[in-house]
Scaffold this motif. Structure first.
Motif, PDB file in Angstrom:
ATOM      1  N   LEU A 141      44.452  28.859 -29.360  1.00  0.00           N
ATOM      2  CA  LEU A 141      44.453  27.549 -29.994  1.00  0.00           C
ATOM      3  C   LEU A 141      43.245  27.473 -30.920  1.00  0.00           C
ATOM      4  N   GLY A 142      43.394  26.872 -32.090  1.00  0.00           N
ATOM      5  CA  GLY A 142      42.298  26.812 -33.047  1.00  0.00           C
ATOM      6  C   GLY A 142      41.953  25.384 -33.442  1.00  0.00           C
ATOM      7  N   PHE A 143      40.653  25.073 -33.484  1.00  0.00           N
ATOM      8  CA  PHE A 143      40.172  23.749 -33.826  1.00  0.00           C
ATOM      9  C   PHE A 143      39.033  23.872 -34.836  1.00  0.00           C
ATOM     10  N   GLU A 144      38.741  22.794 -35.540  1.00  0.00           N
ATOM     11  CA  GLU A 144      37.595  22.752 -36.447  1.00  0.00           C
ATOM     12  C   GLU A 144      36.671  21.613 -36.018  1.00  0.00           C
ATOM     13  N   VAL A 145      35.392  21.954 -35.734  1.00  0.00           N
ATOM     14  CA  VAL A 145      34.418  20.955 -35.285  1.00  0.00           C
ATOM     15  C   VAL A 145      33.089  21.208 -35.982  1.00  0.00           C
ATOM     16  N   GLU A 146      32.153  20.289 -35.803  1.00  0.00           N
ATOM     17  CA  GLU A 146      30.811  20.491 -36.330  1.00  0.00           C
ATOM     18  C   GLU A 146      30.184  21.724 -35.680  1.00  0.00           C
ATOM     19  N   ALA A 147      29.483  22.514 -36.465  1.00  0.00           N
ATOM     20  CA  ALA A 147      28.890  23.745 -35.954  1.00  0.00           C
ATOM     21  C   ALA A 147      27.906  23.452 -34.829  1.00  0.00           C
ATOM     22  N   GLY A 148      28.055  24.188 -33.735  1.00  0.00           N
ATOM     23  CA  GLY A 148      27.140  24.058 -32.609  1.00  0.00           C
ATOM     24  C   GLY A 148      27.387  22.870 -31.712  1.00  0.00           C
ATOM     25  N   LEU A 149      28.446  22.120 -31.937  1.00  0.00           N
ATOM     26  CA  LEU A 149      28.703  20.915 -31.140  1.00  0.00           C
ATOM     27  C   LEU A 149      28.995  21.300 -29.692  1.00  0.00           C
ATOM     28  N   GLU A 150      28.256  20.684 -28.777  1.00  0.00           N
ATOM     29  CA  GLU A 150      28.503  20.919 -27.352  1.00  0.00           C
ATOM     30  C   GLU A 150      27.960  19.749 -26.529  1.00  0.00           C
ATOM     31  N   PRO A 151      28.517  19.540 -25.332  1.00  0.00           N
ATOM     32  CA  PRO A 151      29.617  20.295 -24.725  1.00  0.00           C
ATOM     33  C   PRO A 151      30.952  19.979 -25.384  1.00  0.00           C
ATOM     34  N   LEU A 152      31.892  20.905 -25.220  1.00  0.00           N
ATOM     35  CA  LEU A 152      33.250  20.735 -25.699  1.00  0.00           C
ATOM     36  C   LEU A 152      34.216  20.910 -24.541  1.00  0.00           C
TER      37      LEU A 152
ATOM     38  N   TYR B 215      39.635  16.147 -31.381  1.00  0.00           N
ATOM     39  CA  TYR B 215      39.854  17.079 -32.489  1.00  0.00           C
ATOM     40  C   TYR B 215      41.210  17.748 -32.273  1.00  0.00           C
ATOM     41  N   ASP B 216      42.127  17.530 -33.223  1.00  0.00           N
ATOM     42  CA  ASP B 216      43.453  18.107 -33.122  1.00  0.00           C
ATOM     43  C   ASP B 216      43.430  19.571 -33.544  1.00  0.00           C
ATOM     44  N   LEU B 217      44.536  20.260 -33.274  1.00  0.00           N
ATOM     45  CA  LEU B 217      44.670  21.634 -33.728  1.00  0.00           C
ATOM     46  C   LEU B 217      44.520  21.697 -35.241  1.00  0.00           C
ATOM     47  N   SER B 218      43.839  22.733 -35.719  1.00  0.00           N
ATOM     48  CA  SER B 218      43.538  22.879 -37.136  1.00  0.00           C
ATOM     49  C   SER B 218      44.570  23.761 -37.818  1.00  0.00           C
ATOM     50  N   THR B 219      45.210  23.241 -38.858  1.00  0.00           N
ATOM     51  CA  THR B 219      46.153  24.070 -39.617  1.00  0.00           C
ATOM     52  C   THR B 219      45.425  25.200 -40.349  1.00  0.00           C
TER      53      THR B 219
ATOM     54  N   VAL C 247      46.377  32.648 -33.497  1.00  0.00           N
ATOM     55  CA  VAL C 247      46.386  31.208 -33.238  1.00  0.00           C
ATOM     56  C   VAL C 247      47.785  30.680 -33.512  1.00  0.00           C
ATOM     57  N   ALA C 248      48.370  30.017 -32.516  1.00  0.00           N
ATOM     58  CA  ALA C 248      49.763  29.587 -32.607  1.00  0.00           C
ATOM     59  C   ALA C 248      49.869  28.073 -32.714  1.00  0.00           C
ATOM     60  N   ALA C 249      50.957  27.619 -33.367  1.00  0.00           N
ATOM     61  CA  ALA C 249      51.227  26.188 -33.467  1.00  0.00           C
ATOM     62  C   ALA C 249      51.966  25.675 -32.242  1.00  0.00           C
TER      63      ALA C 249
END
Length: 344
Positions: free
Chosen positions: A313-324, A284-288, A297-299
């Protein structure tokens, strides 16, 4: 072709745990595909035994459940350096991101790879290592277009896995007998070959991380050359009202401290040098959107000599996804600078 794209959400686990091995690298120096598989006990019929295979790395495994000789969807192909599996295959119509790209010509294969070597990094070529072939022998090669997450492999640390989509274009809608030639490792000595039947079901397992390198916790500080890096905390959010993640997803914000102990300015290109991974290796890449939603959150990060910077750093993933896992590569040129942090 059977549509198996619905197995791509990670919930389909291949519990049979039957393995297939690539033939010994030296035995395949001529580039010939893997000719057959041995029985599960390790012995193989004389007609299927490669004549020049080194006994230490000889292929072992079982046939697919439908009786085909070679590995099929779900079967793990493995040697002492790399494991590869094709989880599913689908057409363009199964993926919204391809509907605008003359969808009849795309075939999408969800792949998993894992570095099985105990101590060395293994380079994986996501585009150069996979060739799609139909019953007529026509070859199709990967394209940069395709659904996400794409297979983002590169140099895998010992025990690290990667999972994602590999997309092939200009494949006729009526093409049949599809198979995938696999030769994913990079380097002049890595000549392992296998052919996976994409129209048959096998039995295998889901590849997950089994790190043979240190995995750090929140609060740990690691050093690489003149950089000290600390993951301070992790938080989740559904956005600020104006900017929100997709339905069923959440923002994961990682608070970090970067310290520069050198006499020169330090620049960390976080879109290139930091990403998030789940247990199966999806990247999962950094989320714009996260950058827009959170002021901290910085680029990218610039640190003056002999000073430190607190940022996120900010990312977007499925809610509750773990481990990360946060993966930070402080040296994007030389292999060996990758550092892993378990976030939750």
């Amino acid at each position: 072709m059977t549509d198996r794209s619905r197995c791509t959400d990670g919930s389909h686990t291949f519990d049979g745990s039957r393995r297939r091995y690539l033939a010994a690298l030296l035995a395949l120096a001529g580039g010939a595909p893997l000719g057959g598989c041995a029985s599960e006990s390790g012995s193989s019929p004389a007609s299927e035994t490669p004549a020049t295979t080194d006994a230490a790395t000889a292929p072992t495994g079982t046939r697919s459940t439908d009786g085909t000789d070679g590995p099929a969807l779900g079967d793990v192909v493995e040697d002492d350096r790399l494991a590869v599996v094709a989880y599913s295959v689908g057409r363009s119509a199964d993926f919204e991101s391809l509907e605008v790209l003359n969808g009849d010509g795309h075939v999408v294969v969800e792949m998993g790879v894992k570095n099985t070597h105990g101590s060395e990094y293994v380079g994986v070529s996501s585009r150069g290592g996979f060739t799609l072939r139909d019953a007529d022998g026509t070859e199709y090669h990967p394209t940069v277009a395709g659904p996400e997450p794409r297979l983002d492999a590169g140099a895998l640390a010992p025990g690290e896995a990667a999972r994602g989509f590999v997309t092939f274009d200009r494949v006729p809608a009526d093409a049949t007998g599809l198979s995938l030639d696999v030769a994913p490792t990079a380097g002049p000595g890595d000549l392992g070959r296998a052919t996976i039947d994409l129209e048959s079901d096998g039995e295998g397992r889901t590849l997950t991380h089994d790190f043979a390198v240190p995995v750090h916790d929140l609060g740990d500080t690691t050093e690489y050359r003149d950089t000290r890096f600390t993951v301070d905390a992790v938080r989740t959010s559904t956005g600020d009202g104006a900017v929100t993640p997709r339905p069923g997803h959440e923002f994961v914000v990682v608070d970090i401290t970067v310290e520069n102990t050198a006499d020169d300015e330090l620049f960390v290109n976080t879109p290139v040098q930091a990403d998030l991974k789940d247990t199966a290796g999806r990247t999962y890449d950094l989320s714009t959107d996260a950058i827009l939603a959170f002021e901290d959150v910085a680029a990218s990060v610039t640190v003056d000599p002999e000073s430190s910077v607190h940022t996120a750093l900010g990312f977007e993933v499925e809610a509750g996804l773990e481990p990360l896992y946060l993966v930070v590569d402080l040296d994007s040129i030389w292999v060996g600078g990758r550092t892993f942090y378990r976030l939750r």
